[in-house]
Design a protein around this motif. Sequence first.
Motif, short mmCIF file in Angstrom:
data_model
loop_
_atom_site.label_atom_id
_atom_site.label_comp_id
_atom_site.label_asym_id
_atom_site.label_seq_id
_atom_site.Cartn_x
_atom_site.Cartn_y
_atom_site.Cartn_z
N ARG A 113 0.84 -1.20 0.00
CA ARG A 113 0.00 0.00 0.00
C ARG A 113 0.88 1.26 0.00
NH1 ARG A 113 -5.43 -0.59 1.61
NH2 ARG A 113 -6.02 -2.79 1.75
N ALA A 114 1.96 1.23 0.77
CA ALA A 114 2.85 2.40 0.84
C ALA A 114 3.52 2.65 -0.50
CB ALA A 114 3.90 2.20 1.93
N VAL A 115 3.89 1.57 -1.18
CA VAL A 115 4.50 1.71 -2.51
C VAL A 115 3.46 2.33 -3.46
CG1 VAL A 115 5.44 0.48 -4.51
CG2 VAL A 115 6.08 -0.23 -2.17
N ALA A 116 2.24 1.80 -3.41
CA ALA A 116 1.17 2.30 -4.29
C ALA A 116 0.94 3.79 -4.04
CB ALA A 116 -0.11 1.51 -4.04
N LYS A 117 0.89 4.17 -2.76
CA LYS A 117 0.61 5.58 -2.44
C LYS A 117 1.75 6.48 -2.95
CE LYS A 117 -0.97 8.65 1.18
NZ LYS A 117 -0.09 9.77 0.85
N ALA A 118 2.97 6.03 -2.76
CA ALA A 118 4.11 6.84 -3.21
C ALA A 118 4.07 7.03 -4.72
CB ALA A 118 5.42 6.18 -2.78
N VAL A 119 3.73 5.97 -5.45
CA VAL A 119 3.70 6.04 -6.91
C VAL A 119 2.57 6.98 -7.36
CG1 VAL A 119 3.22 4.69 -9.00
CG2 VAL A 119 4.75 3.78 -7.25
N PHE A 152 4.70 5.02 8.37
CA PHE A 152 3.43 4.76 7.69
C PHE A 152 2.26 5.47 8.38
CE2 PHE A 152 4.59 0.39 5.70
CZ PHE A 152 5.39 1.05 4.78
N ASP A 153 1.40 6.08 7.55
CA ASP A 153 0.14 6.64 8.05
C ASP A 153 -0.94 5.65 7.62
OD1 ASP A 153 -2.30 7.87 8.30
OD2 ASP A 153 -1.73 9.71 7.24
N GLU A 154 -1.30 4.73 8.53
CA GLU A 154 -2.18 3.62 8.16
C GLU A 154 -3.51 4.09 7.59
OE1 GLU A 154 -2.69 0.13 10.43
OE2 GLU A 154 -0.64 0.16 11.22
N GLY A 155 -4.04 5.18 8.17
CA GLY A 155 -5.33 5.69 7.68
C GLY A 155 -5.25 6.02 6.19
N ALA A 156 -4.21 6.75 5.80
CA ALA A 156 -4.06 7.16 4.39
C ALA A 156 -3.83 5.94 3.49
CB ALA A 156 -2.91 8.14 4.27
N LEU A 157 -3.22 4.91 4.05
CA LEU A 157 -2.92 3.72 3.23
C LEU A 157 -4.16 2.86 2.98
CD1 LEU A 157 0.57 2.64 4.67
CD2 LEU A 157 0.06 4.05 2.67
N LYS A 158 -5.25 3.15 3.69
CA LYS A 158 -6.48 2.36 3.50
C LYS A 158 -7.41 2.99 2.47
CE LYS A 158 -5.42 -0.64 6.70
NZ LYS A 158 -5.35 -2.04 6.78
N ALA A 159 -7.04 4.16 1.93
CA ALA A 159 -7.91 4.84 0.95
C ALA A 159 -8.16 3.92 -0.26
CB ALA A 159 -7.26 6.14 0.50
N GLN A 160 -9.34 4.06 -0.85
CA GLN A 160 -9.74 3.16 -1.93
C GLN A 160 -8.76 3.16 -3.11
OE1 GLN A 160 -11.60 0.68 -2.17
NE2 GLN A 160 -11.41 0.42 -4.39
#
Length: 212
Positions: free
Chosen positions: A36-42, A67-75
Amino acid sequence: MIIAIDGPAASGKGTLARRIAARYGLHHLDTGLLYRAVAKAVLDAGHAADDAAHAAAAAAAIDPEKFDEGALKAQAVTEASSVVAAIPQVRQALLDYQRAFAARPPGAVLDGRDIGTVIAPAADVKLFVTASPQVRAARRVAEQKARGVRADERDVLADLLRRDQRDSKREAAPLKPAADAHLLDTTHLDIDAAFRAAVAIIEAVRTGRKRG
Ligand code: C5P
């Protein structure tokens, strides 16, 4: 002791992993957060999720301490996570971190898709947690409701199935039970019953080992 817990999205493996780690005094790693963190960074950098070069560079640069877990759960991040996870260079870049985490004393519970097959093939106990797609979708909707997010159960079900399909069909470390994994179907179990069932499996493996 290393415990590997794999299974499809929203099967309950994350909650189980946390509780099992607490019960046995082990570290816990939710490996889905790495993808999820990789996806968010990209996505944040304005690239497409299937851009292998940027995704691999992002994977090499992530810092799990931040990691900001809340932000990593976004759709959008959830959807993109299974796209970056299909890129072999991304998986390779995350391998050492996961293996080093598993090796930290006194041991760890890792949950994901390829823990029993690739990350920790010699894990002491391997669980493969499943539940029917409908039950998984209902649980995910309830979870989102608790976080104040409104979600339509049909959309959630479609998202889960699409992600499962992508995770199971990819070439690199596909979602599948290890040959020596214990299957745990939580369709008709609440979290307490699932936890008791998981502990019973772990205890049976440990006892068997002591005897053997
Ligand atoms: O477990 P979670 O749903 O947070 O994982 C998000 C995505 O990360 C999954 O859909 C999957 O594509 C990927 N993943 C993976 N291998 C893991 C953990 C997660 O490919 N060990």
